[in-house]
Scaffold this active site. Sequence first.
Site, short mmCIF file in Angstrom:
data_model
loop_
_atom_site.label_atom_id
_atom_site.label_comp_id
_atom_site.label_asym_id
_atom_site.label_seq_id
_atom_site.Cartn_x
_atom_site.Cartn_y
_atom_site.Cartn_z
N HIS A 1 -20.73 -29.61 30.58
CA HIS A 1 -19.58 -28.96 31.47
C HIS A 1 -20.25 -27.99 32.49
O HIS A 1 -19.49 -27.19 33.12
CB HIS A 1 -18.81 -27.97 30.29
CG HIS A 1 -19.88 -27.03 29.93
ND1 HIS A 1 -20.67 -26.90 28.79
CD2 HIS A 1 -19.90 -25.68 30.10
CE1 HIS A 1 -21.16 -25.61 28.62
NE2 HIS A 1 -20.81 -24.87 29.16
C1 UD1 Z 1 -17.78 -20.93 31.41
C2 UD1 Z 1 -19.16 -20.01 31.51
C3 UD1 Z 1 -20.35 -20.92 31.15
C4 UD1 Z 1 -19.96 -21.14 29.71
C5 UD1 Z 1 -18.76 -21.85 29.67
C6 UD1 Z 1 -18.78 -22.15 27.94
C7 UD1 Z 1 -19.62 -18.60 33.74
C8 UD1 Z 1 -20.00 -18.52 35.12
N1 UD1 Z 1 -19.50 -19.74 33.21
O1 UD1 Z 1 -17.69 -22.00 32.15
O2 UD1 Z 1 -21.38 -20.16 31.16
O3 UD1 Z 1 -21.07 -22.32 29.31
O4 UD1 Z 1 -17.91 -21.20 29.86
O5 UD1 Z 1 -17.61 -23.02 27.82
O6 UD1 Z 1 -18.91 -17.51 33.04
N2 UD1 Z 1 -10.23 -24.23 32.05
C9 UD1 Z 1 -9.16 -24.58 31.09
N3 UD1 Z 1 -9.00 -23.80 30.17
C10 UD1 Z 1 -9.49 -22.57 29.68
C11 UD1 Z 1 -10.49 -22.16 30.56
C12 UD1 Z 1 -10.79 -23.13 31.72
O7 UD1 Z 1 -8.59 -25.73 31.54
O8 UD1 Z 1 -9.10 -21.90 28.96
C13 UD1 Z 1 -10.60 -24.95 33.18
C14 UD1 Z 1 -10.28 -24.51 34.40
O9 UD1 Z 1 -9.80 -25.61 35.23
C15 UD1 Z 1 -11.31 -23.77 35.25
C16 UD1 Z 1 -12.44 -24.44 34.61
O10 UD1 Z 1 -12.16 -24.92 33.29
O11 UD1 Z 1 -11.32 -23.69 36.64
C17 UD1 Z 1 -13.67 -23.67 34.43
O12 UD1 Z 1 -13.51 -22.49 33.58
P1 UD1 Z 1 -14.68 -21.42 33.76
O13 UD1 Z 1 -14.19 -20.20 32.67
O14 UD1 Z 1 -14.41 -20.83 35.15
O15 UD1 Z 1 -15.89 -21.65 33.52
P2 UD1 Z 1 -16.54 -22.59 32.37
O16 UD1 Z 1 -16.77 -23.94 33.07
O17 UD1 Z 1 -15.48 -22.81 31.14
N1 UDP Z 2 -18.09 -26.36 20.57
C1 UDP Z 2 -16.68 -26.53 19.91
N2 UDP Z 2 -15.97 -27.63 20.18
C2 UDP Z 2 -16.41 -28.56 21.18
C3 UDP Z 2 -17.49 -28.48 21.68
C4 UDP Z 2 -18.35 -27.21 21.52
O1 UDP Z 2 -16.62 -25.68 18.94
O2 UDP Z 2 -15.51 -29.48 21.58
C5 UDP Z 2 -18.79 -25.38 20.24
C6 UDP Z 2 -20.45 -25.64 19.71
O3 UDP Z 2 -20.27 -25.89 18.30
C7 UDP Z 2 -21.06 -24.39 20.09
C8 UDP Z 2 -20.36 -23.87 21.42
O4 UDP Z 2 -19.18 -24.51 21.24
O5 UDP Z 2 -21.22 -23.39 19.19
C9 UDP Z 2 -20.95 -24.20 22.68
O6 UDP Z 2 -20.13 -23.66 23.71
P1 UDP Z 2 -20.38 -24.34 25.41
O7 UDP Z 2 -20.94 -25.53 25.30
O8 UDP Z 2 -19.05 -24.47 25.99
O9 UDP Z 2 -20.98 -23.10 26.00
P2 UDP Z 2 -22.74 -22.79 26.13
O10 UDP Z 2 -23.25 -22.62 24.98
O11 UDP Z 2 -23.42 -23.80 27.14
O12 UDP Z 2 -22.55 -21.51 26.92
#
Ligand code: UD1
Ligand code: UDP
Length: 362
Positions: A207
């Site tokens: 992601h």
């Molecule tokens: C964010 C964090 C990343 C973290 C990740 C965990 C930053 C810069 N990035 O990335 O470090 O690893 O969360 O999962 O803070 N969206 C949905 N539903 C939601 C949230 C997001 O559909 O509840 C979609 C939207 O299209 C949005 C995209 O995901 O534009 C990205 O969401 P965003 O919160 O900007 O960043 P993440 O990729 O989730």
């Molecule tokens: N995770 C979850 N469901 C999923 C994928 C990941 O509960 O379908 C959990 C996973 O166990 C871990 C956390 O999400 O604890 C990791 O989050 P993510 O990869 O979104 O973010 P990052 O750790 O890279 O910031």
Amino acid sequence: MKMKVAVVLGTRPEIIKMASIIRQLGKRQVDYFILHTGQHYSYYLAQVFFDQLKLPPAKYNVATGSSSHARQTAKMLIGVEEILQKESPDIVLIEGDTNSVLAAALAATKLFIKVGHVEAGLRSYDRRMPEEINRILVDHCSDYLFAPTHMAKTILLSEGIPENKVFVTGNTIVDAVYQHVEIARQQGNFLGTLGIKPKEYFLVTLHRQETVDDPVVFASVLRGLDEVAAKFCLPVIYSIHPRSRRRMNQFNLKPRDIKLIPPVDFLTFLELESKARLVLTDSGGVQEETCILGVPCVTIRNNTERPETVEVGSNIVAGTSPDRIIECVTIMLGRRTDWQNPFGDGRAGERIVSIITEVSNG
Ligand code: UD1
Ligand code: UDP
């Protein structure tokens, strides 16, 4: 003196990694509240973890939602500041490296509220990652830096952060895994619903902005995963984050041999992870969890801020080319899995709450 704590969180990993701290605050009857920034808002990225981990509801949700980095961070900064002014906590606790963490640290520190940063001292040394900028800025404006390992502490000291601010506590992800993995392994039957067997599939999560927002990189990685499925004749299950789903549609990418599933709850994910033959990921938390669970990991990135996993042998950094992904999967499948978990004993949450309560009393 009675202390008041604000726990600020906004995304899936922050909720999971703050869970043991929130439970400790409750157990010790500390006056605290949870502020959700609303960075994640879809049920399977947010509320599901409150429900499943039985966490008290957030007292505030500033409903930030998705947008560009500047807009998102600015909106959170304003929302968090308003609540902190109203509540006047003594300390704000934040975890990790997201935009929510950056906004909370900036808002708090300028109101002269102490900042405690959980998972301090991680560095990928790649400033093209938004998370790397967030980590550096947050560490340098925090008052208490909870480093998960001695390696992380060494990094903080090398950047000139005074030693008396740094505490090596272990990572709260170990708390979360230890507290839930047995239930997940025994009660879960998600494998049955997918028609797959333990140790006979690969699990994928991807992601990161730098992986999925670039059509060339994302296409190359998906090609690599298709080749992994074909070469090793095992199903590849990809729990796909909404960011990646959107990009896959936008770039019209159609992986051939990968089974896509929507994001799942924590127990289901732990079941999938702990029973996988191997995991391929660009997630930070997943690199840690696989190391704790004894499952080999191939990191589909050019670097990692979790070098401890590479050092103990649970993880390898593959880059994003199909050839190198195949090569790294082959290497990891040949490795022993009896490495030592470097992230602590599962009591990081207890330690962190002890430190903040002792400091406030003393
Ligand atoms: C964010 C964090 C990343 C973290 C990740 C965990 C930053 C810069 N990035 O990335 O470090 O690893 O969360 O999962 O803070 N969206 C949905 N539903 C939601 C949230 C997001 O559909 O509840 C979609 C939207 O299209 C949005 C995209 O995901 O534009 C990205 O969401 P965003 O919160 O900007 O960043 P993440 O990729 O989730
Ligand atoms: N995770 C979850 N469901 C999923 C994928 C990941 O509960 O379908 C959990 C996973 O166990 C871990 C956390 O999400 O604890 C990791 O989050 P993510 O990869 O979104 O973010 P990052 O750790 O890279 O910031």
